[in-house]
Design a protein around this motif. Sequence first.
Motif, PDB file in Angstrom:
ATOM      1  N   GLY A  66      33.755  24.538  56.826  1.00 55.38           N
ATOM      2  CA  GLY A  66      33.843  25.572  55.806  1.00 55.38           C
ATOM      3  C   GLY A  66      34.560  25.066  54.570  1.00 55.38           C
ATOM      4  O   GLY A  66      34.785  23.879  54.383  1.00 55.38           O
ATOM      5  N   ASP A  67      34.942  25.987  53.738  1.00 54.28           N
ATOM      6  CA  ASP A  67      35.548  25.659  52.452  1.00 54.28           C
ATOM      7  C   ASP A  67      36.985  25.181  52.637  1.00 54.28           C
ATOM      8  O   ASP A  67      37.720  25.692  53.474  1.00 54.28           O
ATOM      9  CB  ASP A  67      35.527  26.900  51.569  1.00 54.28           C
ATOM     10  N   LEU A  68      37.374  24.209  51.834  1.00 50.27           N
ATOM     11  CA  LEU A  68      38.753  23.716  51.872  1.00 50.27           C
ATOM     12  C   LEU A  68      39.722  24.676  51.194  1.00 50.27           C
ATOM     13  O   LEU A  68      40.925  24.568  51.359  1.00 50.27           O
ATOM     14  CB  LEU A  68      38.839  22.353  51.184  1.00 50.27           C
ATOM     15  N   PHE A  69      39.176  25.596  50.401  1.00 46.38           N
ATOM     16  CA  PHE A  69      40.009  26.500  49.612  1.00 46.38           C
ATOM     17  C   PHE A  69      39.877  27.937  50.133  1.00 46.38           C
ATOM     18  O   PHE A  69      38.826  28.346  50.609  1.00 46.38           O
ATOM     19  CB  PHE A  69      39.592  26.463  48.143  1.00 46.38           C
ATOM     20  N   ALA A  70      40.956  28.671  49.997  1.00 45.75           N
ATOM     21  CA  ALA A  70      40.916  30.097  50.306  1.00 45.75           C
ATOM     22  C   ALA A  70      40.053  30.801  49.257  1.00 45.75           C
ATOM     23  O   ALA A  70      39.819  30.270  48.165  1.00 45.75           O
ATOM     24  CB  ALA A  70      42.334  30.668  50.286  1.00 45.75           C
ATOM     25  N   HIS A  71      39.577  31.994  49.597  1.00 49.90           N
ATOM     26  CA  HIS A  71      38.763  32.779  48.663  1.00 49.90           C
ATOM     27  C   HIS A  71      39.560  34.005  48.232  1.00 49.90           C
ATOM     28  O   HIS A  71      40.001  34.791  49.074  1.00 49.90           O
ATOM     29  CB  HIS A  71      37.462  33.213  49.317  1.00 49.90           C
ATOM     30  N   VAL A  72      39.720  34.134  46.929  1.00 52.39           N
ATOM     31  CA  VAL A  72      40.496  35.233  46.351  1.00 52.39           C
ATOM     32  C   VAL A  72      39.612  35.962  45.348  1.00 52.39           C
ATOM     33  O   VAL A  72      38.851  35.339  44.604  1.00 52.39           O
ATOM     34  CB  VAL A  72      41.767  34.692  45.651  1.00 52.39           C
ATOM     35  N   VAL A  73      39.709  37.269  45.331  1.00 54.78           N
ATOM     36  CA  VAL A  73      38.981  38.085  44.360  1.00 54.78           C
ATOM     37  C   VAL A  73      40.010  38.769  43.468  1.00 54.78           C
ATOM     38  O   VAL A  73      40.924  39.436  43.960  1.00 54.78           O
ATOM     39  CB  VAL A  73      38.097  39.138  45.060  1.00 54.78           C
ATOM     40  N   GLU A  74      39.866  38.566  42.169  1.00 53.59           N
ATOM     41  CA  GLU A  74      40.735  39.264  41.207  1.00 53.59           C
ATOM     42  C   GLU A  74      39.984  40.483  40.707  1.00 53.59           C
ATOM     43  O   GLU A  74      38.900  40.376  40.131  1.00 53.59           O
ATOM     44  CB  GLU A  74      41.107  38.366  40.035  1.00 53.59           C
ATOM     45  N   TYR A  75      40.556  41.658  40.961  1.00 56.37           N
ATOM     46  CA  TYR A  75      39.926  42.916  40.579  1.00 56.37           C
ATOM     47  C   TYR A  75      40.990  43.835  39.998  1.00 56.37           C
ATOM     48  O   TYR A  75      42.009  44.108  40.646  1.00 56.37           O
ATOM     49  CB  TYR A  75      39.249  43.554  41.798  1.00 56.37           C
ATOM     50  N   LYS A  76      40.754  44.275  38.776  1.00 60.03           N
ATOM     51  CA  LYS A  76      41.695  45.149  38.063  1.00 60.03           C
ATOM     52  C   LYS A  76      43.094  44.547  38.016  1.00 60.03           C
ATOM     53  O   LYS A  76      44.097  45.227  38.194  1.00 60.03           O
ATOM     54  CB  LYS A  76      41.727  46.543  38.685  1.00 60.03           C
ATOM     55  N   GLY A  77      43.151  43.214  37.823  1.00 58.83           N
ATOM     56  CA  GLY A  77      44.418  42.524  37.674  1.00 58.83           C
ATOM     57  C   GLY A  77      45.153  42.221  38.976  1.00 58.83           C
ATOM     58  O   GLY A  77      46.256  41.680  38.948  1.00 58.83           O
ATOM     59  N   ILE A  78      44.557  42.556  40.114  1.00 53.79           N
ATOM     60  CA  ILE A  78      45.187  42.318  41.408  1.00 53.79           C
ATOM     61  C   ILE A  78      44.423  41.219  42.136  1.00 53.79           C
ATOM     62  O   ILE A  78      43.186  41.211  42.135  1.00 53.79           O
ATOM     63  CB  ILE A  78      45.219  43.610  42.259  1.00 53.79           C
ATOM     64  N   LEU A  79      45.158  40.302  42.759  1.00 55.66           N
ATOM     65  CA  LEU A  79      44.555  39.194  43.491  1.00 55.66           C
ATOM     66  C   LEU A  79      44.477  39.554  44.973  1.00 55.66           C
ATOM     67  O   LEU A  79      45.505  39.763  45.630  1.00 55.66           O
ATOM     68  CB  LEU A  79      45.390  37.923  43.323  1.00 55.66           C
ATOM     69  N   TYR A  80      43.244  39.641  45.496  1.00 58.29           N
ATOM     70  CA  TYR A  80      43.007  39.977  46.893  1.00 58.29           C
ATOM     71  C   TYR A  80      42.582  38.730  47.662  1.00 58.29           C
ATOM     72  O   TYR A  80      41.622  38.062  47.274  1.00 58.29           O
ATOM     73  CB  TYR A  80      41.913  41.041  47.014  1.00 58.29           C
ATOM     74  N   LEU A  81      43.284  38.427  48.726  1.00 63.93           N
ATOM     75  CA  LEU A  81      42.959  37.289  49.576  1.00 63.93           C
ATOM     76  C   LEU A  81      41.857  37.715  50.539  1.00 63.93           C
ATOM     77  O   LEU A  81      42.102  38.387  51.525  1.00 63.93           O
ATOM     78  CB  LEU A  81      44.199  36.827  50.355  1.00 63.93           C
ATOM     79  N   GLU A  82      40.631  37.315  50.215  1.00 64.72           N
ATOM     80  CA  GLU A  82      39.476  37.733  51.016  1.00 64.72           C
ATOM     81  C   GLU A  82      39.285  36.852  52.247  1.00 64.72           C
ATOM     82  O   GLU A  82      38.960  37.331  53.322  1.00 64.72           O
ATOM     83  CB  GLU A  82      38.216  37.696  50.148  1.00 64.72           C
ATOM     84  N   ASP A  83      39.443  35.553  52.083  1.00 59.65           N
ATOM     85  CA  ASP A  83      39.240  34.619  53.189  1.00 59.65           C
ATOM     86  C   ASP A  83      40.262  33.499  53.063  1.00 59.65           C
ATOM     87  O   ASP A  83      40.509  33.007  51.955  1.00 59.65           O
ATOM     88  CB  ASP A  83      37.817  34.050  53.143  1.00 59.65           C
ATOM     89  N   GLY A  84      40.843  33.101  54.181  1.00 58.02           N
ATOM     90  CA  GLY A  84      41.823  32.024  54.156  1.00 58.02           C
ATOM     91  C   GLY A  84      43.231  32.483  54.481  1.00 58.02           C
ATOM     92  O   GLY A  84      44.202  31.831  54.102  1.00 58.02           O
ATOM     93  N   LEU A  85      43.329  33.602  55.205  1.00 57.69           N
ATOM     94  CA  LEU A  85      44.658  34.091  55.588  1.00 57.69           C
ATOM     95  C   LEU A  85      45.413  33.030  56.376  1.00 57.69           C
ATOM     96  O   LEU A  85      46.613  32.836  56.175  1.00 57.69           O
ATOM     97  CB  LEU A  85      44.531  35.386  56.400  1.00 57.69           C
TER      98      LEU A  85
END
Length: 98
Positions: A57-76
């Motif tokens: 899989g990906d070497l990097f975590a996946h984060v979604v920035e929405y309305k100025g907030i960073l959500y850790l979607e994958d890679g906990l």
Amino acid sequence: MIFKAVGEGRPYPDHGLTTPAQWSDVPPRQVRLDELVTTKRTLDLDALLAEDSTFYGDLFAHVVEYKGILYLEDGLHRAVRAALHQRALLHARVLVLP
């Protein structure tokens, strides 16, 4: 506190990225752990303790920035490992949603 908050679920609209190949178009950058809101309340210990957890899989975590907030979607597991090693930063692909 390790994260800004512990959430449950994704409070942002579906972005359509489902595979590592699709996420690979999103450039990685460093994010602070204390700015992240998790989208999962539980951690799979097998993923955390596996020596090859980043091999498939990906070497990097996946984060979604929405309305100025960073959500850790994958890679906990990556984020928790970074915290256990006393690192405040995590390399992640950050998708910015409008």
